[in-house]
Design an enzyme around this catalytic site. Structure first.
Site, PDB file in Angstrom:
ATOM      1  N   TYR A 157       9.220  -5.615   6.336  1.00  0.00           N
ATOM      2  CA  TYR A 157       7.876  -5.908   6.967  1.00  0.00           C
ATOM      3  C   TYR A 157       6.670  -5.634   6.066  1.00  0.00           C
ATOM      4  O   TYR A 157       5.913  -6.509   5.998  1.00  0.00           O
ATOM      5  CB  TYR A 157       7.913  -5.262   8.312  1.00  0.00           C
TER       6      TYR A 157
ATOM      7  N   LYS B 192       4.002  -8.385   4.569  1.00  0.00           N
ATOM      8  CA  LYS B 192       2.338  -8.009   4.792  1.00  0.00           C
ATOM      9  C   LYS B 192       1.601  -8.065   3.410  1.00  0.00           C
ATOM     10  O   LYS B 192       0.649  -8.815   3.138  1.00  0.00           O
ATOM     11  CB  LYS B 192       2.229  -6.724   5.438  1.00  0.00           C
TER      12      LYS B 192
END
Length: 123
Positions: free
Chosen positions: A12, A16
């Protein structure tokens, strides 16, 4: 960089970071043509993912509704690309810059104080 952002959720964090690089790259590539910005939530947003995977009803109750992101996005999208491109925005800061400081209407449960809302999981 700090390892706390990578340890429990490296994929994740990479996503990002990748999105952030895309904003900067596309803002430069399309300079003068279109504005490119990112918009992140300050708190958890009441979505199916939060309900089903990230905390359930208790976290949803202490979240904001998706409407805060929609309203913040509208303000960003209506700015001119000449003056607004290559930015990393937070939803509440965008709204504050437009004079919206009482965010209670975005709470799933308006009785939850702003200071007790669940922070976004990656803020």
């Amino acid at each position: 960089m700090e390892s706390k952002w990578f340890g429990p959720h490296v994929a994740y964090t990479m996503a990002k970071y990748g999105m952030s690089m895309c904003v900067l790259g596309m803002a430069e590539e399309y300079k003068g043509i279109v504005g490119v910005n990112s918009l992140w939530p300050r708190t958890a947003i009441a979505t199916a993912a939060v309900q089903n995977l990230l905390g359930g009803g208790e976290v949803v109750r202490a979240s904001r509704t998706p409407e805060i992101m929609a309203d913040a996005a509208w303000h960003v999208l209506t700015r001119t690309q000449q003056t607004c491109s290559g930015n990393f925005f937070m939803d509440d800061e965008v709204l504050a810059s437009e004079g919206v400081t009482d965010l209670t209407k975005y709470n799933v449960d308006p009785s939850v104080p702003q200071t007790e809302l669940t922070p976004d999981f990656f803020c």
